[in-house]
Scaffold this active site. Structure first.
Site, mmCIF file in Angstrom:
data_model
loop_
_atom_site.group_PDB
_atom_site.id
_atom_site.type_symbol
_atom_site.label_atom_id
_atom_site.label_comp_id
_atom_site.label_asym_id
_atom_site.label_seq_id
_atom_site.Cartn_x
_atom_site.Cartn_y
_atom_site.Cartn_z
ATOM 1 N N LYS A 138 6.586 -1.790 1.774
ATOM 2 C CA LYS A 138 5.261 -1.382 2.534
ATOM 3 C C LYS A 138 4.266 -2.324 2.587
ATOM 4 O O LYS A 138 3.356 -2.453 1.645
ATOM 5 C CB LYS A 138 5.096 -0.100 1.731
ATOM 6 C CG LYS A 138 4.127 0.730 2.970
ATOM 7 C CD LYS A 138 4.322 2.463 2.359
ATOM 8 C CE LYS A 138 3.397 3.458 3.225
ATOM 9 N NZ LYS A 138 3.520 3.127 4.549
ATOM 10 N N TYR A 151 1.109 -1.253 -0.058
ATOM 11 C CA TYR A 151 -0.008 0.121 -0.089
ATOM 12 C C TYR A 151 0.896 1.357 -0.110
ATOM 13 O O TYR A 151 2.146 1.278 0.114
ATOM 14 C CB TYR A 151 -0.975 -0.133 1.243
ATOM 15 C CG TYR A 151 -0.045 0.340 2.611
ATOM 16 C CD1 TYR A 151 0.561 -0.553 3.299
ATOM 17 C CD2 TYR A 151 -0.199 1.554 3.145
ATOM 18 C CE1 TYR A 151 1.264 -0.181 4.266
ATOM 19 C CE2 TYR A 151 0.258 1.889 4.390
ATOM 20 C CZ TYR A 151 0.961 0.881 4.846
ATOM 21 O OH TYR A 151 1.622 1.125 5.986
ATOM 22 N N LEU A 160 11.360 1.272 6.838
ATOM 23 C CA LEU A 160 10.740 1.742 5.390
ATOM 24 C C LEU A 160 11.730 3.029 5.461
ATOM 25 O O LEU A 160 11.654 3.915 6.223
ATOM 26 C CB LEU A 160 9.278 1.840 5.799
ATOM 27 C CG LEU A 160 8.515 2.121 4.489
ATOM 28 C CD1 LEU A 160 8.482 1.311 3.791
ATOM 29 C CD2 LEU A 160 7.359 3.239 4.777
ATOM 30 N N GLU A 220 12.802 2.497 13.871
ATOM 31 C CA GLU A 220 12.059 3.272 13.597
ATOM 32 C C GLU A 220 10.644 3.567 14.347
ATOM 33 O O GLU A 220 10.579 2.653 15.169
ATOM 34 C CB GLU A 220 11.508 3.276 12.039
ATOM 35 C CG GLU A 220 10.644 1.920 11.709
ATOM 36 C CD GLU A 220 10.294 1.717 10.358
ATOM 37 O OE1 GLU A 220 10.289 2.804 9.500
ATOM 38 O OE2 GLU A 220 10.300 0.493 9.938
HETATM 39 N N1 PDD Z 1 3.423 5.689 7.751
HETATM 40 N N2 PDD Z 1 8.038 3.575 8.822
HETATM 41 C C1 PDD Z 1 6.824 2.998 8.651
HETATM 42 C C2 PDD Z 1 6.561 1.787 9.577
HETATM 43 C C3 PDD Z 1 5.612 3.724 8.227
HETATM 44 O O1 PDD Z 1 4.484 2.947 8.309
HETATM 45 C C4 PDD Z 1 5.532 5.031 7.520
HETATM 46 C C5 PDD Z 1 4.585 5.509 6.903
HETATM 47 C C6 PDD Z 1 6.923 5.506 7.682
HETATM 48 C C7 PDD Z 1 7.073 7.044 7.169
HETATM 49 O O2 PDD Z 1 7.039 6.971 5.611
HETATM 50 P P1 PDD Z 1 6.515 8.092 4.812
HETATM 51 O O3 PDD Z 1 7.301 9.490 5.176
HETATM 52 O O4 PDD Z 1 6.764 7.710 3.226
HETATM 53 O O5 PDD Z 1 5.051 8.193 5.044
HETATM 54 C C8 PDD Z 1 8.024 5.053 8.138
HETATM 55 C C9 PDD Z 1 2.279 6.147 7.406
HETATM 56 C C10 PDD Z 1 1.964 6.552 5.915
HETATM 57 C C11 PDD Z 1 1.971 7.510 8.034
HETATM 58 O O6 PDD Z 1 1.906 7.675 9.184
HETATM 59 O O7 PDD Z 1 1.838 8.620 7.284
#
Ligand code: PDD
Length: 277
Positions: free
Chosen positions: A145, A31, A201, A177
């Site tokens: 993801k 996703y 991620l 993270e």
């Molecule tokens: N989170 N790490 C994890 C495990 C995540 O689920 C997410 C995203 C991130 C940050 O990725 P990004 O900057 O691409 O959103 C890191 C969801 C989408 C959020 O809380 O926005």
């Protein structure tokens, strides 16, 4: 309210999923969550690139072109008159009689997308948030993801039960993270975050932060740091699509810095806000 199901724009109430969809049964899919500011997608290219990379990593074939997905998303924003919010999109390995191995014949992936209104979390961005440390019990491909989020969910639930905004995960001594965000520390003017390995991620927000640091001569290093370093940091913040650059003012019982958002975090928030304009 309109949604996308397998490329078709339909009413949300008409959307149905098969009980043998592999996303539903196995979490066998991937996703993305894309921010929408002022009715426009933010860093859509980067999110879609990661979407196809996640698909590739699990051998899932997305039989839609990037531009098709982008135009579906743009139509959704228009139809739902979304100004500030998110687009959620997911692709599962499709519908087939339940068995763990991939379906034998070519089964089309299932593709859904919808929008949701979501304001920028201004109060938290201003005040900062509290967090909780939890052992990272997830699998070893956190770079994907994946729809499988049990580890993340259990971590976030612990945080929620302690009135914390986020759970900061660590594998032994090493901070990986957040449950849905990347974690950054600031020490002596240098921003540090876990390298983009299989254990985290590689967040798009993380990449934007890295970029604005480079453009503004802010020292930024991708390097593992320990729980001890986290607790002794000058500043701590997290980054994610929905949370942007979020100051962390407490980790477990430890107050970070002065217990208010630090100057580097403020600066990066400002640079981030400029970037989304
Ligand atoms: N989170 N790490 C994890 C495990 C995540 O689920 C997410 C995203 C991130 C940050 O990725 P990004 O900057 O691409 O959103 C890191 C969801 C989408 C959020 O809380 O926005």
């Amino acid at each position: 309210e309109k949604v996308i199901v397998n490329g078709e724009l339909i009413e949300r109430k008409d959307a149905v999923m098969d009980i043998e969809d592999r996303g539903y049964q196995f979490g066998d899919g991937i996703y993305e969550v894309i921010r929408v500011y002022n009715g426009k997608m933010y860093t859509a290219e980067e999110h879609l690139k990661r979407l196809y990379e996640s698909a590739e990593k699990i051998g899932l074939k997305i039989h839609y072109q990037k531009d098709e997905i982008k135009s579906h998303a743009a139509r959704l924003i228009d139809e739902n008159m979304l100004e500030t919010g998110i687009i959620y999109m997911q692709f599962s390995r499709g519908i087939a009689p339940r068995q763990h191995a991939f379906p034998l014949k070519d089964v089309a992936c299932s593709y859904i997308a919808y929008t949701r209104e979501m304001p920028r979390p201004e109060a938290s961005l201003d005040k900062g948030v509290k967090t909780l440390l939890v052992e990272d019990i997830r699998w070893l491909r956190c770079d994907i993801k994946s729809l499988n989020l049990l580890g993340n969910i259990l971590a976030k639930q612990k945080a929620a039960e302690s009135d914390c905004y986020e759970a900061i995960q660590h594998r032994g001594e090493i901070v990986t993270e957040g449950s849905s965000s990347n974690v950054f520390i600031v020490k002596d003017g240098t921003v540090m975050t876990h390298p983009a390995t299989n254990l985290i991620l590689n967040g798009i927000t993380r990449q934007v932060i890295q970029k604005v640091c480079a453009e503004n001569a802010v020292p930024f290093v991708e390097k593992e740091f320990t729980v001890e370093q986290l607790l002794a940091a000058d500043e701590v913040f997290l980054g994610s699509t929905t949370s942007e650059v979020m100051p962390i003012i407490q980790v477990d019982k430890t107050v970070i810095g002065e217990g208010v958002p630090g100057s580097m975090t403020r600066k990066l928030q400002e640079l981030f806000s400029q970037h989304i304009q």
